[in-house]
Scaffold this motif. Sequence first.
Motif, PDB file in Angstrom:
ATOM      1  N   GLY A  45       0.812  -1.219   0.000  1.00  0.00           N
ATOM      2  CA  GLY A  45       0.000   0.000   0.000  1.00  0.00           C
ATOM      3  C   GLY A  45       0.839   1.260   0.000  1.00  0.00           C
ATOM      4  N   MET A  46       1.924   1.244   0.753  1.00  0.00           N
ATOM      5  CA  MET A  46       2.781   2.425   0.810  1.00  0.00           C
ATOM      6  C   MET A  46       3.537   2.631  -0.503  1.00  0.00           C
ATOM      7  N   PHE A  47       3.975   1.543  -1.126  1.00  0.00           N
ATOM      8  CA  PHE A  47       4.627   1.661  -2.438  1.00  0.00           C
ATOM      9  C   PHE A  47       3.650   2.227  -3.471  1.00  0.00           C
ATOM     10  N   LEU A  48       2.419   1.717  -3.483  1.00  0.00           N
ATOM     11  CA  LEU A  48       1.440   2.210  -4.449  1.00  0.00           C
ATOM     12  C   LEU A  48       1.015   3.651  -4.154  1.00  0.00           C
ATOM     13  N   ALA A  49       0.955   4.018  -2.881  1.00  0.00           N
ATOM     14  CA  ALA A  49       0.642   5.407  -2.530  1.00  0.00           C
ATOM     15  C   ALA A  49       1.749   6.341  -3.001  1.00  0.00           C
ATOM     16  N   MET A  53       1.237   9.313  -5.690  1.00  0.00           N
ATOM     17  CA  MET A  53       1.618  10.697  -5.405  1.00  0.00           C
ATOM     18  C   MET A  53       2.549  11.244  -6.481  1.00  0.00           C
ATOM     19  N   SER A  54       3.455  10.410  -6.957  1.00  0.00           N
ATOM     20  CA  SER A  54       4.356  10.845  -8.021  1.00  0.00           C
ATOM     21  C   SER A  54       3.586  11.095  -9.310  1.00  0.00           C
ATOM     22  N   LEU A  70       3.849  18.070  -2.711  1.00  0.00           N
ATOM     23  CA  LEU A  70       3.579  16.644  -2.932  1.00  0.00           C
ATOM     24  C   LEU A  70       4.881  15.846  -2.980  1.00  0.00           C
ATOM     25  N   GLY A  71       5.921  16.423  -3.562  1.00  0.00           N
ATOM     26  CA  GLY A  71       7.223  15.764  -3.583  1.00  0.00           C
ATOM     27  C   GLY A  71       7.771  15.565  -2.183  1.00  0.00           C
ATOM     28  N   ILE A  76       8.653  11.947   2.580  1.00  0.00           N
ATOM     29  CA  ILE A  76       8.343  11.545   3.955  1.00  0.00           C
ATOM     30  C   ILE A  76       7.715  10.155   3.977  1.00  0.00           C
ATOM     31  N   LEU A  77       6.811   9.881   3.023  1.00  0.00           N
ATOM     32  CA  LEU A  77       6.193   8.556   2.933  1.00  0.00           C
ATOM     33  C   LEU A  77       7.241   7.477   2.680  1.00  0.00           C
TER      34      LEU A  77
END
Length: 136
Positions: A45-49, A53-54, A70-71, A76-77
Amino acid sequence: MLQRIQTLYLLAAIIISAGLIFVFPLWENANGEPVYAQEQMIAFGMFLASAAMSLVSIFMFKNRKLQFVLGRLNIILNLFLLGVFVYWSLSLPGEMEISEKGIGMFLPIVSIVFLVLANKAIKKDEDLVKSVDRLR
């Protein structure tokens, strides 16, 4: 303006976050079987988020300030994802779950590098626009 250098950097971050997670395993378990990101729902989920975002950031080229924010949020993510990987690899006792770390655990670092380069290029564009506005 999609033909800017930060678009290429953000595209590389998308490929790393959404594509290479299926190629490189995160680690090998005690049986020697590779464990990929899609088997760990938090990491997946974090990789896909991060990839999402990118992707959103690429199309925010008219609003450079939001693109820059957003960058930073994406960085931070990815740092948080890296912290999760460090926690998983250090908190488990002995050879129970993670036997050998894979290159997939280091993908957030590569993604962070490309996101920092993209933010640097966005900042450079913003400074250029401000300098032209001062001349008017």
